[in-house]
Design a protein around this motif. Structure first.
Motif: not given
Length: 344
Positions: A1-8, A125-129, A233-239, A339-343
């Motif tokens: 993923m390019a980042g960890e936050r996404f526009d709604l 085809t979709y690829h999710w985290p 970036r570390v959080r995304a890698a840990l996921v 609610a879960t906390r944000s990553l």
């Protein structure tokens, strides 16, 4: 993923009104701020984005348990629901081009990557985290979107050649009637269009408008890729690495292409450490899994990279002051407020 936050996209509020979902109640159920759509930009983390879609599914069921909400959303999609990446797709000459454009800019509007195969037919085809299961409504709506897009742009009743998803709905009839195709059960979400349908001219093609939007989309994508902190970036890698059972800094540095010493120095400059990021990521993922309610505690411990359940119990009590069972029970008793906390 390019980042960890996404526009709604703010236009989602118009879509919610069209499908009869009260925005305020939806945000309460998802545990999101009541003023979310007043903010600019409207950004969500992956867990928040998934909670939004889980809450949307629940609200849809509460409003009308007989309807297929993904189909309702597909019928409600229109040019008026403005979204720059989607509008850019409509400006394309055909579905094949639109798929490639959206694959490039999809990271702006969702935690997913698109793989476009164009050998003969066009397969999307979709690829999710890794480690987080996308809400069924989200995955289904993504597939419905492509059919809606093709029909809006060509003014033809385009039918996909094949549609695959992990868990087709119990009552498939509304979805299959909309698609004009039987839904197959498979490992992931994908939709296939024949080469002829993928090459049908889009009557909405607008090269001049595309030239207007393309530079801004490229800038936004570059900003998204460049704005991630080292901790993000570390959080995304840990996921990605935790479900494989490897919570080590070595696994993360191998994925990020750096050294442990460099990574620790960069994290220190951001006022944190690898162990702090690891603990925070594990806690947030644990809360996400517990809120979902479908995984046993031992399975959650495994997905978080723990060798045994007792280690997970001790860590979770340190993070939260409560046991996993207590958090799970709270989530089940009051799903609207938990609610879960944000990553991030």
């Amino acid at each position: 993923m390019a980042g960890e936050r996404f526009d709604l996209e703010p236009s989602i509020t118009a879509l919610l009104r069209d499908v009869g979902i009260p925005t305020a109640r939806l945000l309460r159920r998802a545990g999101l701020p009541a003023d979310l759509f007043v903010r600019r930009p409207v950004e969500l983390s992956v867990p928040e984005y998934y909670r939004f879609w889980d809450a949307l599914d629940a609200e849809g069921q509460a409003a009308d348990s007989d309807r297929d909400l993904a189909v309702t959303i597909g019928n409600a999609i229109s040019v008026e629901l403005f979204s720059p990446p989607i509008f850019a797709a409509l400006c394309s000459p055909d579905l094949s081009t639109a798929a490639r454009r959206l694959a490039a800019y999809k990271p702006l509007i969702g935690p997913v990557k698109l793989d476009i195969a164009t050998a003969e037919d066009v397969t999307i085809t979709y690829h999710w985290p890794t480690g987080l299961t996308p809400p069924a409504l989200l995955g289904t709506t993504e597939l419905v979107f492509w059919v809606a897009l093709a029909r809006i742009a060509t003014r033809e009743h385009v039918r996909p050649a094949r549609v695959t998803m992990p868990s087709p709905p119990a009552n498939r009839m509304p979805l299959e009637n909309y698609l004009g195709r039987r839904v197959r059960k498979g490992a992931g979400y994908s939709v296939v269009f024949t080469a002829a349908d993928a090459a049908r001219p889009f009557l909405t093609q607008n090269d001049q408008m595309w030239r207007v939007f393309a530079p801004d989309l490229r800038r936004r994508l570059a900003d998204l890729q460049a704005s991630a902190t080292v901790a993000e970036r570390v959080r995304a890698a840990l996921v990605e690495t935790l479900p494989a059972g490897d919570p080590s800094i070595t696994a993360v540095t191998n994925q990020l292409g750096t050294t442990a010493r460099t990574l620790q120095r960069q994290l220190s400059q951001e006022g944190t450490s690898f162990q702090a990021v690891l603990a925070g990521t594990r806690e947030n993922l644990a809360r996400h899994y517990l809120a979902g309610g479908n995984l046993r505690t031992s399975e959650i411990a495994f997905l978080l990279g723990y060798n045994d359940t007792n280690s997970f119990y001790r860590a979770f009590k340190t993070w939260t002051g409560a046991t996993p069972e207590a958090i799970r029970a709270t989530a089940r008793a009051a799903p609207v407020t938990v609610a879960t906390r944000s990553l991030v």
